[in-house]
Design an enzyme around this catalytic site. Structure first.
Site, short mmCIF file in Angstrom:
data_model
loop_
_atom_site.label_atom_id
_atom_site.label_comp_id
_atom_site.label_asym_id
_atom_site.label_seq_id
_atom_site.Cartn_x
_atom_site.Cartn_y
_atom_site.Cartn_z
N ARG A 1 -7.50 -6.25 -5.66
CA ARG A 1 -7.81 -4.95 -6.26
C ARG A 1 -6.54 -4.20 -6.63
NH1 ARG A 1 -9.69 -1.43 -2.68
NH2 ARG A 1 -9.65 -2.66 -0.78
N ASP B 1 -6.04 -12.67 6.35
CA ASP B 1 -5.80 -11.34 6.89
C ASP B 1 -4.31 -11.30 7.23
OD1 ASP B 1 -5.42 -9.10 8.41
OD2 ASP B 1 -7.22 -9.36 9.63
N ALA C 1 -4.07 -8.89 -3.56
CA ALA C 1 -4.13 -8.98 -5.03
C ALA C 1 -5.55 -8.91 -5.57
CB ALA C 1 -3.46 -10.28 -5.48
N SER D 1 5.83 3.72 -0.71
CA SER D 1 5.12 4.92 -1.22
C SER D 1 6.07 6.11 -1.25
CB SER D 1 3.94 5.24 -0.31
OG SER D 1 3.47 6.55 -0.57
N TYR E 1 0.46 6.84 7.81
CA TYR E 1 0.79 6.16 6.55
C TYR E 1 2.27 6.39 6.20
CZ TYR E 1 0.35 4.87 1.59
OH TYR E 1 0.51 4.28 0.35
N LYS F 1 5.30 3.55 5.80
CA LYS F 1 6.07 3.33 4.57
C LYS F 1 7.55 3.65 4.78
CE LYS F 1 2.57 1.96 2.08
NZ LYS F 1 2.47 0.59 1.56
#
Ligand code: NAP
Length: 242
Positions: A12, A60, A10, A139, A152, A156
């Site tokens: 950015r 983390d 949270a 995504s 990636y 997702k």
């Protein structure tokens, strides 16, 4: 008591906007960050000026022990967790044959393993309450796949599978699990694109603009307020993939 919401990543971008909008809607926000401490402190300060309190917690989220501490803090302070938003994520632009085992571990751990452990650690409380809501920020590439972003896309797509399967398993406990699949959103994640490249992408989007973090935050808020949607991957992409 207000809804208690954990937002990962949270500090950015999308996560920051989600935390901000939900805090302004009178939810208690536990805003997680890892490296961007300064940004997280600024978010807290910005909201304090409007009389809104949030907790910012460093963890983390690829490390189970740190995740456990984050959950323990929340339960000790608020006694419950109503909503988990698995938002933290990273991307990488690389030719598949050049990807290394380290790349695999970094991307899969940050984008997928983190959602697995975060969900596991919040669930005992949600199941006990017999209510809860998990929202995974996935995504467009988890649905369509993206060239130069294979790892990636895998992470997702995994998140989408987890969303559907968990929704089925947790429905009887009155816990809803959904994912949002953003298209392209204005954040640091897209710093890799030049102005010209972004213009080109815009031309492919029927709504003719790059998405804003607010577009995703609005959908998150709707999913929290709703109570009959589960197991869905909701595309918020301006029509980029239909
Ligand atoms: P961003 O601006 O780069 O922000 C990423 C956030 O994730 C940061 O707050 C970062 O925190 C956090 N994070 C990364 N690794 C972490 C870790 N190990 N532990 C805790 N936090 C960690 O990215 P964004 O664009 O807002 O992306 C947010 C989510 O939306 C991601 O899951 C991304 O895949 C998804 N998404 C974005 C787009 C887009 O176009 N922007 C499109 C589709 C999906 P620290 O800096 O504090 O470490």
């Amino acid at each position: 008591m207000e809804k208690v919401v954990i937002v990962t990543g949270a500090s950015r971008g999308i996560g920051r906007e989600i935390a901000k909008q939900l805090a302004k809607s009178k939810m208690r926000i536990i805003a997680n960050y890892n490296q961007s401490e300064q940004e997280a402190k600024e978010l807290k300060k910005e909201l304090e000026k409007e009389g809104i309190q949030i907790d910012i917690i460093k963890a983390d989220i690829t490390k189970r022990k740190e995740v456990q501490k984050l959950i323990q803090f929340t339960i000790e302070k608020y006694k419950k967790i109503d909503v988990l938003i698995n938002n933290a994520g990273i991307s990488e632009y690389k030719i598949f044959t050049e990807e290394t085992d380290e790349d695999w571990n970094k991307i899969i751990n940050t984008n997928l393993y983190s959602a697995f452990i975060m969900s596991q650690e919040v669930l005992p409380n949600m199941i006990h309450q017999k209510q809860g809501c998990i929202i995974n920020i996935s995504s467009i590439w988890g649905i369509t796949g993206a060239s130069l972003e294979v790892l990636y896309s895998i992470s997702k797509a995994g998140m989408n599978g987890m969303t559907k399967a968990l929704a089925k398993e947790l429905g009887p406990s009155n816990i809803r699990v959904n994912a949002i699949a953003p298209g392209i959103i204005e954040t640091k994640m897209n710093n890799k694109f030049s102005k010209e490249e972004l213009e080109q992408i815009k031309e492919e989007i029927p709504l003719e603009r790059i998405g804003k973090t607010q577009d995703i935050a609005k959908c998150v808020k709707w999913l929290i307020e709703d109570n009959y949607t589960t197991g869905q991957i909701i595309s918020v992409n301006g029509g980029w993939a239909i």
